[in-house]
Motif scaffolding. Structure first.
Motif, PDB file in Angstrom:
ATOM      1  N   ARG A 102       0.821  -1.209   0.000  1.00 20.07           N
ATOM      2  CA  ARG A 102       0.000   0.000   0.000  1.00 20.07           C
ATOM      3  C   ARG A 102       0.860   1.267   0.000  1.00 20.07           C
ATOM      4  O   ARG A 102       1.320   1.715   1.050  1.00 20.07           O
ATOM      5  CB  ARG A 102      -0.943  -0.032   1.214  1.00 20.07           C
ATOM      6  CG  ARG A 102      -1.926  -1.207   1.096  1.00 20.07           C
ATOM      7  CD  ARG A 102      -3.003  -1.227   2.143  1.00 20.07           C
ATOM      8  NE  ARG A 102      -4.136  -2.017   1.670  1.00 20.07           N
ATOM      9  CZ  ARG A 102      -5.249  -2.218   2.352  1.00 20.07           C
ATOM     10  NH1 ARG A 102      -5.414  -1.696   3.543  1.00 20.07           N
ATOM     11  NH2 ARG A 102      -6.233  -2.933   1.831  1.00 20.07           N
ATOM     12  N   ASP A 264      -4.025  -2.888   8.461  1.00 20.91           N
ATOM     13  CA  ASP A 264      -5.350  -2.443   8.032  1.00 20.91           C
ATOM     14  C   ASP A 264      -5.628  -1.049   8.582  1.00 20.91           C
ATOM     15  O   ASP A 264      -6.049  -0.144   7.862  1.00 20.91           O
ATOM     16  CB  ASP A 264      -6.401  -3.438   8.547  1.00 20.91           C
ATOM     17  CG  ASP A 264      -7.805  -3.012   8.188  1.00 20.91           C
ATOM     18  OD1 ASP A 264      -8.001  -2.575   7.035  1.00 20.91           O
ATOM     19  OD2 ASP A 264      -8.695  -3.081   9.062  1.00 20.91           O
ATOM     20  N   ASP A 268      -5.505   3.074   6.511  1.00 28.33           N
ATOM     21  CA  ASP A 268      -6.607   4.042   6.369  1.00 28.33           C
ATOM     22  C   ASP A 268      -6.118   5.425   6.802  1.00 28.33           C
ATOM     23  O   ASP A 268      -6.447   6.449   6.186  1.00 28.33           O
ATOM     24  CB  ASP A 268      -7.829   3.642   7.205  1.00 28.33           C
ATOM     25  CG  ASP A 268      -8.840   2.819   6.388  1.00 28.33           C
ATOM     26  OD1 ASP A 268      -8.433   2.214   5.376  1.00 28.33           O
ATOM     27  OD2 ASP A 268     -10.036   2.791   6.762  1.00 28.33           O
TER      28      ASP A 268
HETATM   29 MN    MN Z   1      -9.080  -1.637   5.662  1.00 28.91          MN
END
Ligand code: MN
Ligand code: IPM
Length: 371
Positions: A102, A264, A268
């Motif tokens: 990411r 996770d 964000d």
């Molecule tokens: Mn997520």
């Protein structure tokens, strides 16, 4: 010619994947390759009509592709967790997509909520472990007393739980996180290799001060792996501290490697500092097998069919897909074209523009063709 599977999925998924396809086709035209798409009807509609999440046939066919282009999953008609676990997580686990890549990068012309920070300060990559930790699905809920797995654990380890479940009021739940030496080592190696190609700086995230078994192992493996990469400068950060530093000093980070659940959460946060969820891409990668590329954001059902969703996160995920295919020049051209569209202001309303999804996507495709 590349054969790529496409799963539009739910909500805005199909609209944004359509734009991604346009752009990847344009990149192919310009850089000398063709893409043949195969669409899969996987998602809430099929689930509601036929009770099918991911079938063995789906999996067998998907396996024949080197890459899957994925929109989003999640629908208000289906209880939370069913589609997410039954489709998205199932794909990550089935194809052993152990790297969740990411990039957190503030593009020129995009506003960040961080005061006095610019594109030079926000440019790092989070490598999230994608197959272990609290995502393994081991857990239970107990109502009323019944002989359960919990009793087995209790007998085996002589643990006394603070609650004995005798009535519904005593309801109890537990969930277990698992880290394996091999699972930690392979994703950390990927992160070290990436660090070697970038600034040779790698931050490991954990919470080894409290969850000292699982993240203690994560840390031990990191220390072992680091020995094989003496050129890489390494650091540990507890996850709570990392959320603070992402906001205060994002320029400290270059490559960040993290267990699944913390990854996770912090991505964000990362998406916000890079200008919003509409911009944040992700790759679910097995370096040796079928891999899957998707925006970090969800299916945003309230915007379904309105043509207002920002396609950039998905298009950028398409660039990661091209990288996975080895088409590095085309991948870079896609990001350049995204930047061009931002400079020219042909963007959706979340970025202050007035373009719809299709116009924003077509513009990016045109920018690639014109270069
Ligand atoms: Mn997520
Ligand atoms: C993500 C999502 C998923 C996750 C959900 C939808 C299962 O939040 O890709 O970050 O938790 O990994």
């Amino acid at each position: 010619m590349y054969r790529i599977a496409a799963i539009g999925g739910d909500g805005i998924g199909p609209e944004i994947v359509a734009e991604g396809k346009k752009v990847l086709e344009a990149a192919g035209e310009k850089h000398g390759f063709d893409i043949q798409w195969t669409d899969f009807d996987i998602g809430a509609d099929r689930y509601l009509a036929e009770k099918k999440l991911l079938t063995d046939d789906d999996l067998a066919e998907l396996k024949t592709f080197k890459a899957i282009y994925f929109g989003a999953i999640g629908d208000e008609r289906v209880k939370p967790g069913i589609l997410e676990k039954g489709i998205l997580l199932a794909l990550r686990f089935h194809f052993d997509l152990y790297v969740n890549l990411r990039p957190i990068r503030l593009l020129e012309g995009v506003e960040t909520p961080l005061a006095n920070k610019g594109p030079k300060d926000i440019d790092f990559v989070v490598v999230r472990e994608n197959t272990e930790d609290f995502y393994v699905g081991i857990g239970s809920r107990f109502k009323k007393h019944q002989k359960t797995e919990l009793d087995v654990v209790r007998d085996l380890y002589h643990v006394k739980f603070c609650l004995d479940v005798k009535t519904d009021a005593d309801e109890l739940a537990y969930q277990i996180g698992v880290i394996t030496r091999e699972g930690a080592a392979r994703v950390q190696e990927y992160a070290f290799d990436l660090a070697m190609q970038r600034k040779k700086k790698l931050t490991s995230v954990d919470k080894a001060n409290v969850l000292s078994d699982v993240y203690g192992l994560w840390r031990d493996v990191f220390l072992d792996t680091a020995k094989r990469y003496p050129e890489v400068h390494t650091e540990f950060n507890f996850v709570d501290a990392v959320t603070m530093w992402f906001v205060k000093n994002p320029e400290w980070f270059d490559v960040v490697v993290t267990p699944n659940m913390f990854g996770d959460i912090i991505t964000d946060l990362g998406a916000m500092i890079q200008g919003g969820l509409g911009l944040a891409p992700g790759g679910n990668i097995n370096p040796k097998g079928t891999s899957m590329f998707e925006p970090i954001h969800g299916s945003a059902p309230k915007y379904r069919g309105q043509g207002v969703a920002n396609p950039i996160a998905t298009i950028w995920a398409g660039s990661l897909l091209l990288d996975h295919l080895g088409e590095h020049e085309a991948a870079a051209a896609v990001v350049k074209a995204i930047e061009q569209s931002i400079r020219d202001g042909v963007v959706t309303r979340d970025l202050g523009g007035s373009a719809g999804t299709a116009k924003a996507g077509s513009y990016i495709a045109e920018c690639i063709k014109k270069k």
